[in-house]
Structure formats: structure tokens, C-alpha cells
Design an enzyme around this catalytic site. Structure first.
Site, PDB file in Angstrom:
ATOM      1  N   ARG A  40      29.488  15.481  59.597  1.00  0.00           N
ATOM      2  CA  ARG A  40      29.270  16.011  60.959  1.00  0.00           C
ATOM      3  C   ARG A  40      30.168  15.336  61.990  1.00  0.00           C
ATOM      4  O   ARG A  40      29.755  15.115  63.130  1.00  0.00           O
ATOM      5  CB  ARG A  40      27.795  15.876  61.386  1.00  0.00           C
ATOM      6  CG  ARG A  40      26.804  16.651  60.537  1.00  0.00           C
ATOM      7  CD  ARG A  40      26.743  18.104  60.993  1.00  0.00           C
ATOM      8  NE  ARG A  40      25.677  18.817  60.312  1.00  0.00           N
ATOM      9  CZ  ARG A  40      24.473  19.052  60.829  1.00  0.00           C
ATOM     10  NH1 ARG A  40      24.188  18.642  62.049  1.00  0.00           N
ATOM     11  NH2 ARG A  40      23.594  19.710  60.146  1.00  0.00           N
ATOM     12  N   ARG A  44      28.105  17.573  68.481  1.00  0.00           N
ATOM     13  CA  ARG A  44      27.645  17.390  69.858  1.00  0.00           C
ATOM     14  C   ARG A  44      27.850  16.000  70.444  1.00  0.00           C
ATOM     15  O   ARG A  44      27.757  15.828  71.661  1.00  0.00           O
ATOM     16  CB  ARG A  44      26.165  17.775  69.980  1.00  0.00           C
ATOM     17  CG  ARG A  44      25.976  19.280  70.039  1.00  0.00           C
ATOM     18  CD  ARG A  44      24.508  19.634  70.013  1.00  0.00           C
ATOM     19  NE  ARG A  44      23.939  19.273  68.730  1.00  0.00           N
ATOM     20  CZ  ARG A  44      22.644  19.346  68.421  1.00  0.00           C
ATOM     21  NH1 ARG A  44      21.781  19.729  69.336  1.00  0.00           N
ATOM     22  NH2 ARG A  44      22.211  19.016  67.225  1.00  0.00           N
ATOM     23  N   ARG A  53      31.601  24.428  72.861  1.00  0.00           N
ATOM     24  CA  ARG A  53      30.288  25.012  72.550  1.00  0.00           C
ATOM     25  C   ARG A  53      29.706  25.714  73.782  1.00  0.00           C
ATOM     26  O   ARG A  53      29.027  26.743  73.663  1.00  0.00           O
ATOM     27  CB  ARG A  53      29.368  23.878  72.079  1.00  0.00           C
ATOM     28  CG  ARG A  53      28.013  24.285  71.586  1.00  0.00           C
ATOM     29  CD  ARG A  53      28.059  24.877  70.199  1.00  0.00           C
ATOM     30  NE  ARG A  53      26.701  24.962  69.660  1.00  0.00           N
ATOM     31  CZ  ARG A  53      25.905  26.007  69.823  1.00  0.00           C
ATOM     32  NH1 ARG A  53      26.329  27.057  70.476  1.00  0.00           N
ATOM     33  NH2 ARG A  53      24.691  26.005  69.328  1.00  0.00           N
ATOM     34  N   ASP A  90      28.874  26.058  58.733  1.00  0.00           N
ATOM     35  CA  ASP A  90      27.534  25.558  58.433  1.00  0.00           C
ATOM     36  C   ASP A  90      27.125  26.043  57.055  1.00  0.00           C
ATOM     37  O   ASP A  90      27.568  27.105  56.608  1.00  0.00           O
ATOM     38  CB  ASP A  90      26.531  26.047  59.483  1.00  0.00           C
ATOM     39  CG  ASP A  90      25.236  25.262  59.381  1.00  0.00           C
ATOM     40  OD1 ASP A  90      25.175  24.154  59.929  1.00  0.00           O
ATOM     41  OD2 ASP A  90      24.310  25.722  58.693  1.00  0.00           O
ATOM     42  N   TYR A 166      16.110  26.727  52.991  1.00  0.00           N
ATOM     43  CA  TYR A 166      16.137  27.326  54.328  1.00  0.00           C
ATOM     44  C   TYR A 166      15.730  28.800  54.276  1.00  0.00           C
ATOM     45  O   TYR A 166      15.098  29.313  55.198  1.00  0.00           O
ATOM     46  CB  TYR A 166      17.521  27.176  54.971  1.00  0.00           C
ATOM     47  CG  TYR A 166      17.747  25.775  55.470  1.00  0.00           C
ATOM     48  CD1 TYR A 166      17.313  25.390  56.728  1.00  0.00           C
ATOM     49  CD2 TYR A 166      18.357  24.814  54.667  1.00  0.00           C
ATOM     50  CE1 TYR A 166      17.494  24.091  57.182  1.00  0.00           C
ATOM     51  CE2 TYR A 166      18.539  23.517  55.106  1.00  0.00           C
ATOM     52  CZ  TYR A 166      18.106  23.158  56.362  1.00  0.00           C
ATOM     53  OH  TYR A 166      18.260  21.869  56.812  1.00  0.00           O
TER      54      TYR A 166
HETATM   55  O1  1CP Z   1      30.536  17.906  59.173  1.00  0.00           O
HETATM   56  C1  1CP Z   1      31.120  18.641  60.001  1.00  0.00           C
HETATM   57  O2  1CP Z   1      31.626  18.213  61.042  1.00  0.00           O
HETATM   58  C2  1CP Z   1      31.317  20.105  59.633  1.00  0.00           C
HETATM   59  C3  1CP Z   1      30.361  21.055  60.039  1.00  0.00           C
HETATM   60  C4  1CP Z   1      28.935  21.120  59.492  1.00  0.00           C
HETATM   61  C5  1CP Z   1      28.382  20.848  58.218  1.00  0.00           C
HETATM   62  C6  1CP Z   1      29.080  20.258  57.026  1.00  0.00           C
HETATM   63  C7  1CP Z   1      27.880  21.613  60.285  1.00  0.00           C
HETATM   64  C8  1CP Z   1      28.011  22.041  61.687  1.00  0.00           C
HETATM   65  N1  1CP Z   1      26.743  21.692  59.509  1.00  0.00           N
HETATM   66  C9  1CP Z   1      27.035  21.215  58.238  1.00  0.00           C
HETATM   67  C10 1CP Z   1      26.147  21.108  57.078  1.00  0.00           C
HETATM   68  C11 1CP Z   1      24.695  21.383  57.243  1.00  0.00           C
HETATM   69  N2  1CP Z   1      24.052  22.291  58.039  1.00  0.00           N
HETATM   70  C12 1CP Z   1      23.708  20.743  56.451  1.00  0.00           C
HETATM   71  C13 1CP Z   1      24.011  19.756  55.353  1.00  0.00           C
HETATM   72  C14 1CP Z   1      24.132  18.371  55.852  1.00  0.00           C
HETATM   73  C15 1CP Z   1      22.919  17.808  56.542  1.00  0.00           C
HETATM   74  O3  1CP Z   1      21.864  17.645  55.857  1.00  0.00           O
HETATM   75  O4  1CP Z   1      23.002  17.508  57.733  1.00  0.00           O
HETATM   76  C16 1CP Z   1      22.463  21.250  56.818  1.00  0.00           C
HETATM   77  C17 1CP Z   1      21.096  20.879  56.258  1.00  0.00           C
HETATM   78  C18 1CP Z   1      22.688  22.229  57.834  1.00  0.00           C
HETATM   79  C19 1CP Z   1      21.667  23.077  58.496  1.00  0.00           C
HETATM   80  C20 1CP Z   1      21.720  22.928  59.971  1.00  0.00           C
HETATM   81  N3  1CP Z   1      22.704  23.458  60.751  1.00  0.00           N
HETATM   82  C21 1CP Z   1      20.860  22.165  60.787  1.00  0.00           C
HETATM   83  C22 1CP Z   1      19.667  21.336  60.322  1.00  0.00           C
HETATM   84  C23 1CP Z   1      18.387  22.080  60.500  1.00  0.00           C
HETATM   85  C24 1CP Z   1      17.176  21.322  60.009  1.00  0.00           C
HETATM   86  O5  1CP Z   1      16.481  20.753  60.850  1.00  0.00           O
HETATM   87  O6  1CP Z   1      16.917  21.323  58.814  1.00  0.00           O
HETATM   88  C25 1CP Z   1      21.318  22.308  62.115  1.00  0.00           C
HETATM   89  C26 1CP Z   1      20.719  21.743  63.377  1.00  0.00           C
HETATM   90  C27 1CP Z   1      22.517  23.107  62.054  1.00  0.00           C
HETATM   91  C28 1CP Z   1      23.417  23.499  63.188  1.00  0.00           C
HETATM   92  C29 1CP Z   1      24.738  22.834  63.193  1.00  0.00           C
HETATM   93  N4  1CP Z   1      25.643  22.858  62.152  1.00  0.00           N
HETATM   94  C30 1CP Z   1      26.786  22.190  62.492  1.00  0.00           C
HETATM   95  C31 1CP Z   1      26.605  21.721  63.837  1.00  0.00           C
HETATM   96  C32 1CP Z   1      27.637  20.945  64.632  1.00  0.00           C
HETATM   97  C33 1CP Z   1      25.336  22.122  64.250  1.00  0.00           C
HETATM   98  C34 1CP Z   1      24.711  21.888  65.613  1.00  0.00           C
HETATM   99  C35 1CP Z   1      24.904  23.151  66.399  1.00  0.00           C
HETATM  100  C36 1CP Z   1      25.155  22.917  67.852  1.00  0.00           C
HETATM  101  O7  1CP Z   1      26.309  22.785  68.275  1.00  0.00           O
HETATM  102  O8  1CP Z   1      24.166  22.936  68.603  1.00  0.00           O
END
Ligand code: 1CP
Length: 358
Positions: A40, A44, A53, A90, A166
Site C-alpha cells: 500500500r 491516503r 483521489r 485493488d 469479500y
Molecule cells: O499497495 C499498493 O499501493 C497498491 C494498491 C492496492 C493493493 C495491493 C490497493 C489500493 N489495495 C490493495 C490490496 C487489497 N485490497 C487487499 C490486500 C492487502 C490487505 O490486506 O490490505 C485487500 C484486503 C483489499 C480490500 C480493500 N480495498 C480494503 C479493505 C477492506 C476491509 O476492511 O476488509 C479497502 C479499504 C480497499 C480500498 C483501497 N484499495 C487501495 C487503496 C489505496 C484503498 C483505499 C481507497 C481510498 O483511497 O479511499
């Protein structure tokens, strides 16, 4: 084992005559100091991400607009010079591309329709995949073209099990009770869902590699909720199938697997799946895992993201302990889970400096 510093020349590889440190480690070399990138790393905590964003309130729209997705992928590379960029997308973009609904709501995280029956699984449409992911592949092409050849580009997908979580829960969950209940109570339905997601993940990851990703990572954030037998069936077996299919199409391609919170089962995962590297969560002791995982498989991780929030001497001692524990074997420095939004960007800069000066 060979230990070389970053500025030494090295043999040929996928990225040309100067392979980046990440690919060298994934090929089994112990590089010192180790390459560093952070899960990540785009997101943010960066003001420049928040600015993009703000112009793009729809997160799916951001992931499917190549110009914007390329920009946010490159932002942390410009700022910190990480050894790898990771495609900005994502894990939930795969179900989205198969026609399953997906929305990201402010403060609530992802929301998906709940998949609870055969009809839901059969509605997933692999024929939609190629068209839907075309903008994501364009991002891969643009990022690869913009990056220095020594900086690896990591493509990724969620693992079939974590993506299924999910879809079954309809979003995030604390215990994944409905998913585990389905795996035990409706085993044919759950196996069919995992099978569809496995095939689609192979298509999706192969397309990312063909578009220019140098290696790929499977995020299995919820692998740790499964019993050992279920872990073998729904994590190890599909991962092995994905690695085998990608290796047939792209001989020598490297896959990083991250079955988070899988404890001692990580050793079996590393031995059975064919991955080139395994991610370690922050709760794992690198010394113990080094004893469980063959030295041919690289270890990635595992600083606690909260140590990065705190910074200072707490972060430094944790980071030094990880570096010291894994010196002499293939290691990719990373966090044990993704960066959190509260992270001060200056602490990331300090961490990269610390690793590079090790
Ligand atoms: O790593 C990076 O910079 C690349 C982008 C990336 C990756 C690899 C994002 C962007 N998401 C992910 C993987 C991801 N997404 C995972 C696997 C890793 C982990 O466990 O963190 C998972 C479970 C998600 C699902 C997801 N997407 C969540 C979690 C929800 C939960 O509570 O279970 C959330 C909040 C997101 C949104 C998201 N994805 C990525 C970003 C930057 C964001 C935030 C969105 C925003 O800008 O508000």
C-alpha cells in the site's frame, strides 16, 4: 551466499542487462542491503494521492483510468525511489471485472452483493474479463514504460480464498464466519467458487505479465482464518495451480505469495505452491520462519505498520532486528501488512534510508 551492493553490475534478467534488486532476490540471491518496497505504498498517507483521489471520488473509476492510476502508482517511486512499484488497483477489481457488483463507500470500505448460492457463482462471467481489465492493462504498460529498468513492476491479484471472503460476506468482516460456514456446510458450492476465481486469476495475472509486470503477488489477507485442512484445500491448492499455470505460460516468472497470519503453515505453503517468495506478517518471528522456509524461497516483510507510524527509535530497532535476522538469505524488506493512512511520509523516508544504509 553472494552478497553484492546495489551499485555492482550483475548478469542478465527479464529487465535487461541491469536487473533490479527485487528480481535478483526472487531468483534466490541474498542481496545486501535488501531491496525495499512497502505494501500500500500508494495511498491516503500521501498528500499527492489525496489530491488525485479528490478529483476522482469513485475509487473504481480511479483504478480504471490509466492516466490517474499510472500517476498514483508512480507517486511513491518519485518520492522514495523504492526498488519496486506495485500496480495501483485493488484485489476486488477481479470480481468487479467478472460482473459482480462493487462499490467503495466513504468510511465503510468495499460493499459487494453477498454471494450465497450456486446462481451467484454461475453468474460470474469470464467472458467479460478481457474487456473490463483493458484499462488496468494499459496502466501496466504505461507504468512499465515510465519506470527505470532497475525498478521492478509488481502486478497482483487477491488470492481466490480472500476474494471469495469479500464476495460471500458482502464486504470486510472480522471473522469471515459466513465464508467458513459455506466452506464446511456447502463444500461443492464453495469449491466451485474457488475454482472460478482460480481460473480467472490465472487469466488476469497472465494478462498483467504480458502487459509488462515483472513479477506478480497474490494477497491472501484472510488465509489465517482457515483450519489446516481448509488451508490446504482453499489456499495451497489454488495457489499451486496459479503458479503452475503462469510458469507454463511465462517460464521463470516469479510469484510472491502472502498467506497472512498462516503461522507455521507458511512452511508448507512455501514448499508446496512453487512461489518464489512468501510474505511474513508482523506477528511472525523471521528467525522462526527462516527455519521453516527453504532458503531458495525469499522472505518478504515484516515491520509492523504501527512501528512506521511511531517512527524514531522504536521503528529503528524493529527494522534492524528484521534486517539482522535475515541477513545472508534472500530477503525483501517490507511491512507485515499495508501502510495505514496515519503514517507520516517522513517516517517512510527514514525507513528507506535505514534499510539502504544497513
Ligand atoms: O499497495 C499498493 O499501493 C497498491 C494498491 C492496492 C493493493 C495491493 C490497493 C489500493 N489495495 C490493495 C490490496 C487489497 N485490497 C487487499 C490486500 C492487502 C490487505 O490486506 O490490505 C485487500 C484486503 C483489499 C480490500 C480493500 N480495498 C480494503 C479493505 C477492506 C476491509 O476492511 O476488509 C479497502 C479499504 C480497499 C480500498 C483501497 N484499495 C487501495 C487503496 C489505496 C484503498 C483505499 C481507497 C481510498 O483511497 O479511499
Amino acid at each position: 551466499m553472494n552478497e553484492r551492493r546495489q551499485d555492482e553490475t550483475a548478469g542478465p534478467s527479464a529487465t535487461g542487462d541491469r536487473p533490479g534488486l527485487l528480481l535478483r532476490v526472487l531468483a534466490g540471491e541474498a542481496v545486501w542491503p535488501p531491496p525495499v518496497w512497502l505494501m500500500r505504498q500508494a495511498g491516503r498517507y500521501l498528500p499527492e494521492y489525496r489530491a488525485v483521489r479528490a478529483q476522482s471520488p469513485d475509487f473504481v473509476g480511479l483504478c480504471t483510468t490509466p492516466e490517474l492510476a499510472t500517476e498514483v502508482t508512480l507517486q511513491p517511486i518519485r518520492r522514495y525511489g523504492f526498488d519496486a512499484a506495485i500496480l495501483f488497483s485493488d484485489i476486488l477489481m477481479l470480481p468487479w471485472a467478472l460482473g459482480h457488483g462493487l462499490a467503495f463507500r466513504e468510511g465503510e470500505g468495499p460493499v459487494l452483493p453477498r454471494l450465497r448460492d450456486q446462481a451467484g457463482s454461475e453468474a460470474l462471467d469470464r467472458n467479460r474479463l478481457a474487456g473490463a481489465i483493458a484499462p488496468i492493462l494499459e496502466t501496466v504498460e504505461r507504468v512499465r514504460a515510465a519506470l527505470d529498468p532497475a525498478t521492478a513492476l509488481i502486478g497482483f491479484a487477491g488470492s481466490p480464498f480472500t476474494v471469495a471472503c469479500y464476495m460471500v460476506e458482502g464486504g470486510g468482516s472480522k471473522d469471515h464466519a459466513a465464508t467458513r460456514a459455506m466452506a464446511y456446510g456447502q463444500p461443492a458450492l464453495f469449491a466451485a467458487l474457488i475454482a472460478v476465481l482460480t481460473e480467472a486469476s490465472i487469466d488476469y495475472l497472465a494478462a498483467q505479465i504480458a502487459a509488462g509486470a515483472d513479477c506478480v503477488m497474490l494477497f491472501d489477507s484472510w488465509a489465517g482464518v482457515l483450519s489446516p485442512a481448509q488451508f490446504r484445500a482453499h489456499v495451497i491448492a489454488p495457489t499451486r495451480q496459479i503458479v503452475a499455470a503462469l510458469s507454463t505460460r511465462f517460464p521463470g516468472v516469479k510469484v510472491i505469495g502472502f498467506p497472512r497470519l498462516s503461522g507455521t503453515l507458511l512452511g508448507e505453503y512455501a514448499a508446496m505452491t512453487g512461489v518464489a517468495a512468501v510474505g511474513m506478517d508482523s506477528a511472525s518471528d523471521p528467525v522462526v520462519l527462516a527455519g521453516l522456509v527453504s532458503p531458495k524461497v525469499a522472505l518478504q516483510g515484516n515491520l509492523d505498520p504501527q512501528a512506521l507510524v511511531a517512527g524514531g527509535s522504536a521503528m529503528e530497532s524493529e527494522a534492524h532486528a528484521i534486517l539482522g535476522a535475515l541477513r545472508g538469505r534472500p530477503h525483501v524488506f517490507n511491512l507485515g501488512h499495508g501502510i495505514v493512512p496515519e503514517t507520516p511520509p517522513a517516517h517512510v523516508e527514514a525507513l528507506v534510508k535505514l534499510v539502504r544504509a544497513a
